[in-house]
Design a protein around this motif. Structure first.
Motif, mmCIF file in Angstrom:
data_model
loop_
_atom_site.group_PDB
_atom_site.id
_atom_site.type_symbol
_atom_site.label_atom_id
_atom_site.label_comp_id
_atom_site.label_asym_id
_atom_site.label_seq_id
_atom_site.Cartn_x
_atom_site.Cartn_y
_atom_site.Cartn_z
ATOM 1 N N ASP A 37 -8.896 7.456 0.777
ATOM 2 C CA ASP A 37 -7.636 6.863 1.236
ATOM 3 C C ASP A 37 -7.172 5.819 0.234
ATOM 4 N N GLY A 38 -5.894 5.428 0.322
ATOM 5 C CA GLY A 38 -5.374 4.393 -0.555
ATOM 6 C C GLY A 38 -5.519 4.752 -2.021
ATOM 7 N N TYR B 139 2.901 1.250 4.605
ATOM 8 C CA TYR B 139 1.535 0.880 4.973
ATOM 9 C C TYR B 139 1.246 1.330 6.399
ATOM 10 N N TRP C 13 -1.806 4.268 -5.301
ATOM 11 C CA TRP C 13 -1.859 4.132 -3.851
ATOM 12 C C TRP C 13 -0.890 5.033 -3.084
ATOM 13 N N ASP D 273 -3.355 -5.368 -0.336
ATOM 14 C CA ASP D 273 -4.036 -4.289 0.387
ATOM 15 C C ASP D 273 -3.296 -2.958 0.260
ATOM 16 N N TYR D 274 -2.141 -2.935 -0.410
ATOM 17 C CA TYR D 274 -1.472 -1.681 -0.755
ATOM 18 C C TYR D 274 -0.572 -1.941 -1.955
#
Length: 618
Positions: free
Chosen positions: A114-115, A542, A600, A592-593
């Motif tokens: 993920d991400g 997000y 991402w 965080d993103y």
């Protein structure tokens, strides 16, 4: 038993650097009479090799290096990260070496997908509770879900993502097998406030599984975009025994602690540790710039310093890179790693005060230029000049009006009419930004330096940047954070870090300064309030909400019709500007993103542009 972790600053396929760091850590462990030393995930080749993990020769090369490392491990257990390729399948492994003998390879069971993570592209998951044998270079080895033992203590592994899988994590199977020590070699990327989550992941696991837990992370800007904080944690039954200082400029951060398995500490509850994201941000970006500079073998940085928030932050980040690195590793090692001073200069500058040394080094490593036009203000010129002066950066000043006039005249001639702001606003803005690129690139080329692009995440989301103009650069250090964060950080840096040269930019409203001054252009009038832009962006990508869901989440913050217009503007600009995001200079992952399609967030260049969804908004 004495346990140790060593956070290593590795580089993909830089065998000499990587083995030198591994050897340094092993020598430190032996000097400290350590029983077990853990090194980070994929520490032999570097974690960021990406598609090269699919190449047979890389695994072979790694195994040859492992056999070298094995001979250094006399009298100590060393856990080292390596890819093992069997039957055209690559496994992410931790190899356990004891007293120059390979005991086995534990293979990772859960892969991060993920991400920013794409592990399933390169690796395969190992089946829990299975162990197999394989041959390599004339020897037979064990690989799989192995339980090891030393001095009567059973130990086993969770490798990075394994620990993040809640109820399925390997620790649940280790506990009934009598495992007293869980070792976790990781390559867990930096994001602001993430260390708190990781801290509790380790400490809580030590309590829940009634064990000692040793966690070791990778360190530094390994491959260009991801930053690793080098965290080392040792916990037992919920007690924190050791935690190091994060984001070190060292090549090897070695930490060790004595642990009693005969009389383990009673379980306790640990409180959440406070995190200062402003401090985390500058610690991460300054280390990232330092590693990018030396690993790219560049001689410094060049920056088009407009006097605005974004370029000002980039300048201060370089100054903080210098200050922090010299403070931690010393002037001599800094100069050696950056190739910035002669031995005579090192001896001379060692006698000076810290601020003087910082300014001298910034003067050698950072060249800035203010490229004004008739639309530039005295305020932004003063902001740029005073900031450069305060940190010691080289400061040039020139105008680009002649170049703009030349291009404008050529186009007016071929199309047979004059260009006007009423009819040709966008083209007249963009040509100014584009004309700034060749001169600043020329400076970067002359100095063999990295050109810093100054775009931020908010601008990238809506394409509020001129391609081949203000997006020009070798590296885009702040493209992972939003404009609202940048503006408050600059105020914090002025007050908390003492950068008084920021007082000028902190009194300005963000402006591209591309329209005539009498038009009083500001970014937020062109777009929308930055805090709202960030809210829409986060909810959309997000939280992955539809335009209608975003509207419902934000309902009441602005009048309905105005909010609809802002949301429509955001999604429309987002969709039509994906091609720009595909072409941005490499950026650091800091929050965080991010909106980088190469790390991402992927999005199609051509799409329906949310037309139906926006038409139904309400």
């Amino acid at each position: 038993m004495k346990l140790a972790g060593a956070a290593l600053n590795q580089t993909p396929l830089d065998w000499e650097n990587n083995l030198r760091n591994i050897k340094t850590a092993i020598e430190q462990a032996k000097a400290e009479n350590v029983d077990i030393l853990c090194l980070p995930e994929m520490s032999i080749p570097g974690y960021g090799c990406e598609d090269l993990f699919l190449s047979e020769w890389v695994s072979v090369e790694c195994f040859e290096r492992l056999l070298e490392i094995k001979e250094w491990c006399e009298g100590v257990i060393v856990c080292v990260g390596i890819p093992i390729r069997l039957n055209n399948t690559t496994y992410n492994c931790a190899c356990v070496i004891r007293d120059k003998e390979i005991l086995g390879f534990t293979a990772k069971q859960f892969l991060a997908n993920d991400g920013v993570h794409y592990e399933p592209r390169w690796f395969s998951s190992w089946v829990p509770d299975t162990v197999e044998q394989f041959e390599a270079m004339g020897q037979t080895y064990q690989i799989g879900d192995i339980i090891y033992e030393h001095q009567g203590v059973k130990f086993a592994f969770e490798i990075c993502e394994d620990a993040w899988r809640n109820e399925n994590r390997p620790a649940y199977r280790h506990k009934p097998k009598g495992v007293q020590l869980i070792i976790n070699p990781s390559a867990s990327h930096f994001a602001m406030s993430k260390t708190d989550v990781r801290y509790h992941l380790v400490v809580d696991a030590s309590r829940q599984f009634e064990c000692t837990y040793l966690y070791v992370n990778l360190l530094g800007n390994e491959a260009g975009k991801m930053i690793y904080d080098g965290e080392i944690i040792i916990a037992q039954n919920g007690n924190l025994l050791l935690r190091n200082q994060l984001l070190s400029f060292k090549s090897v951060d070695f930490e060790c602690a004595e642990v009693s398995f005969e009389t383990p500490l009673p379980p306790v509850e640990m409180d959440l540790l406070p995190v200062d994201e402003n401090m985390e941000f500058i610690s991460a970006i300054s280390l990232a710039l330092f590693d990018y500079l030396r690993k790219s073998r560049s001689r410094g940085f060049v920056l088009s310093l407009s006097g605005g928030a974004d370029s000002s932050l980039c300048a201060v980040a370089v100054a903080e890179m210098v200050r922090r690195a010299v403070e931690e590793i010393g002037l001599e090692e800094f100069a050696q790693k950056t190739n910035s001073l002669t031995p005579e200069e090192i001896e001379q500058y060692n006698q000076l005060a810290n601020t003087e040394v910082r300014n001298i080094l910034v003067g050698k490593l950072l060249v800035t230029a203010y490229q004004g036009t008739v639309n530039s203000s005295d305020d932004t010129y003063r902001s740029a000049e005073e900031l450069a002066k305060s940190i010691g950066a080289v400061f040039y000043n020139w105008t680009i009006d002649e170049e703009v006039k030349s291009y404008r005249g050529k186009i007016e001639h071929v199309i047979g009419r004059e260009l006007t702001w009423e009819q040709d606003d966008l083209a007249l803005q963009n040509i100014q930004a584009r004309v700034r690129a060749p001169g600043i690139w020329m400076l970067a080329n002359l100095r063999n330096s990295l050109l810093l692009a100054t775009s931020n995440r908010s601008e990238a989301s809506v394409g509020y940047a001129t391609m081949d103009g203000d997006t020009a650069g070798s590296i885009s250090p702040i493209a992972g954070v939003d404009k609202a964060f940048i503006r408050q950080w600059l105020v914090w840096a002025q007050l908390q870090l003492g950068y008084e040269g920021l007082q000028y930019v902190n009194n300005l409203q963000p402006s591209a300064e591309l329209r005539p001054l009498e038009n009083t252009q500001t970014d937020e009038e062109d777009l929308m309030p930055y805090p709202l832009l960030n809210q829409i962006e986060r909810l959309a990508f997000y939280n992955r909400l539809s335009p209608q869901q975003v509207f419902q989440e934000l309902k009441g913050t602005y009048p309905d019709e105005q909010l609809r217009q802002f949301i429509q503007r955001f999604y429309s600009l987002w969709s039509r500007n994906q091609w720009k995001r595909e072409r941005y200079a490499p950026a650091f992952h800091l929050d965080d993103y991010n909106v980088d399609p190469r790390s991402w967030l992927r999005f199609p260049i051509l799409s329906g542009g949310f037309r139906q969804e926006l038409s139904e908004l309400g």
